[in-house]
Design a protein around this motif. Sequence first.
Motif, PDB file in Angstrom:
ATOM      1  N   LEU A  21      -9.218  10.953  -2.817  1.00  0.00           N
ATOM      2  CA  LEU A  21      -9.548   9.800  -3.419  1.00  0.00           C
ATOM      3  C   LEU A  21      -8.720   8.771  -2.491  1.00  0.00           C
ATOM      4  CD1 LEU A  21      -9.520   9.802  -7.032  1.00  0.00           C
ATOM      5  CD2 LEU A  21     -11.550   9.673  -5.671  1.00  0.00           C
ATOM      6  N   LEU A  22      -7.539   8.950  -1.949  1.00  0.00           N
ATOM      7  CA  LEU A  22      -6.743   8.274  -0.952  1.00  0.00           C
ATOM      8  C   LEU A  22      -7.534   8.141   0.250  1.00  0.00           C
ATOM      9  CD1 LEU A  22      -3.280   9.726  -1.547  1.00  0.00           C
ATOM     10  CD2 LEU A  22      -4.006   7.501  -2.322  1.00  0.00           C
ATOM     11  N   LEU A 176       1.407   4.975   5.188  1.00  0.00           N
ATOM     12  CA  LEU A 176       2.902   5.402   5.339  1.00  0.00           C
ATOM     13  C   LEU A 176       3.711   5.064   4.117  1.00  0.00           C
ATOM     14  CD1 LEU A 176       5.307   5.478   7.217  1.00  0.00           C
ATOM     15  CD2 LEU A 176       5.260   3.082   7.460  1.00  0.00           C
ATOM     16  N   ALA A 177       3.136   4.264   3.209  1.00  0.00           N
ATOM     17  CA  ALA A 177       4.000   3.603   1.884  1.00  0.00           C
ATOM     18  C   ALA A 177       3.835   4.986   1.082  1.00  0.00           C
ATOM     19  CB  ALA A 177       3.386   2.563   1.364  1.00  0.00           C
ATOM     20  N   TYR A 178       2.568   5.581   0.888  1.00  0.00           N
ATOM     21  CA  TYR A 178       2.405   6.476  -0.236  1.00  0.00           C
ATOM     22  C   TYR A 178       2.877   7.799   0.142  1.00  0.00           C
ATOM     23  CZ  TYR A 178      -2.266   7.586   1.500  1.00  0.00           C
ATOM     24  OH  TYR A 178      -3.400   8.226   2.340  1.00  0.00           O
ATOM     25  N   ASP A 179       2.783   8.306   1.612  1.00  0.00           N
ATOM     26  CA  ASP A 179       3.180   9.187   2.215  1.00  0.00           C
ATOM     27  C   ASP A 179       4.634   9.362   2.205  1.00  0.00           C
ATOM     28  OD1 ASP A 179       1.694  12.201   2.552  1.00  0.00           O
ATOM     29  OD2 ASP A 179       2.818  11.812   4.589  1.00  0.00           O
ATOM     30  N   THR A 180       5.212   8.265   2.385  1.00  0.00           N
ATOM     31  CA  THR A 180       6.540   8.344   2.368  1.00  0.00           C
ATOM     32  C   THR A 180       7.061   8.736   1.018  1.00  0.00           C
ATOM     33  OG1 THR A 180       6.970   7.005   4.329  1.00  0.00           O
ATOM     34  CG2 THR A 180       8.821   6.944   2.781  1.00  0.00           C
ATOM     35  N   HIS A 268      -4.080   6.407  -5.630  1.00  0.00           N
ATOM     36  CA  HIS A 268      -5.372   5.966  -5.281  1.00  0.00           C
ATOM     37  C   HIS A 268      -6.266   4.901  -6.255  1.00  0.00           C
ATOM     38  CE1 HIS A 268      -6.802   7.787  -9.301  1.00  0.00           C
ATOM     39  NE2 HIS A 268      -5.691   8.408  -9.190  1.00  0.00           N
ATOM     40  N   TRP A 269      -5.119   4.341  -7.210  1.00  0.00           N
ATOM     41  CA  TRP A 269      -5.938   3.239  -8.248  1.00  0.00           C
ATOM     42  C   TRP A 269      -5.828   1.952  -7.321  1.00  0.00           C
ATOM     43  CZ3 TRP A 269      -8.983   4.092 -11.833  1.00  0.00           C
ATOM     44  CH2 TRP A 269      -8.939   5.165 -12.743  1.00  0.00           C
TER      45      TRP A 269
END
Length: 285
Positions: A21-22, A176-180, A268-269
Motif C-alpha cells: 500500500l505504501l 525516508l520518513a517512514y523507513d527511518t 499507508h493511511w
Amino acid sequence: MRERINLYLALIRWNRPAGWLLLLWPTLSALWIAAHGFPGWHLLVVFTLGTILMRSAGCCVNDVADREFDKHVKRTAERPVTSGRVSVREALVLGAALALLAFGLVLTTNETTIAWSFTALAIAIVYPYAKRFVSMPQAVLGVAFSFGIPMAFAAVQSRVPLLAWVLLLGNLFWVLAYDTEYAMVDRDDDLKIGMKTSAITLGRADVAVVMASYGAYLCIWCLALADRLPLAVLAVTAAAAAAQALWHFTMIRDRTHEGCFRAFRLNHWLGFTVFLGVVVGYASR
C-alpha cells in the motif's frame, strides 16, 4: 503443498499489505494527476497488480540478500529464507516469476513505460545491497518505492515530464520518513551486525529528520499540485496528512520499538489521504 504455499506467502509478506500500500497510493496518485482524473480501468488494474507483484518480488530478493544479517535480528530471524525453510534458489525463482508477471502487465502499456520498467527493476535489485555501503540506504529505497510515479506518467502521456520527477522527489522524503521509523525498530540489532541505516546515521536527530521529511513531502506535493487541484481540497488534504504526521511524532518521540513500528505500519493511511485528496480534487474541478 499447503505448507509450501504458506511459506511462499510468508516470504512475499502476503499477510502484511501495508508494504504494498505504501507503493500503491503514490503510484495511483500519479496516475490520476497524469490523466487529469480517472485514468481508466486498464491502467488502474495494471498498476495495482503490478505494484503488488513487484513488491512481492522485491521481498524475495531482499530476504536472499539479507539472510545472513537477518539471523541476528530478532524481528527477522524466522523469515522463510533466513530460517532455511525456503531455499535461496526457491526464493529467487519465485521472485523472478513474479517480476515476469509484472513485466507482462507492463507490455500492455506503451514503449516508454516498458523502457522505464528496466530502470525500475535495476533500482529494486540494487537496494538490498545498498545497506552495506550507503549510510542512508533509505534514500535508495525512496527512489525504488517512488518509481511508480514516472512510470504512471509514461503510461498515460508516453513521456515523463518535470512534474513527475518533482513528485518523485517529494515522495522520496515520505519514504525516508517512514523507513527511518522502521529502521529505528531494529537500531540496536543493526549496530551489532554493522548494518547501515538512516536511524544509525542520524543518531539523536532521527525524530527531527523524520518530522522534517514529512514536512518536505507535503510541501513539495502541495506546491506541485497548487495549480492543478482546488485550493480548498488541497488545504484539507494537507491538514489531514499533517495531523497524521504529528500523531506519528507522539509514537516515535520516545523511540520505543512498539511505537516506531506502529508508526511505520500506519503510514499507508497518510498516503491514502493524499491519494483521496487527489481523486476528490480532480472530480470537483
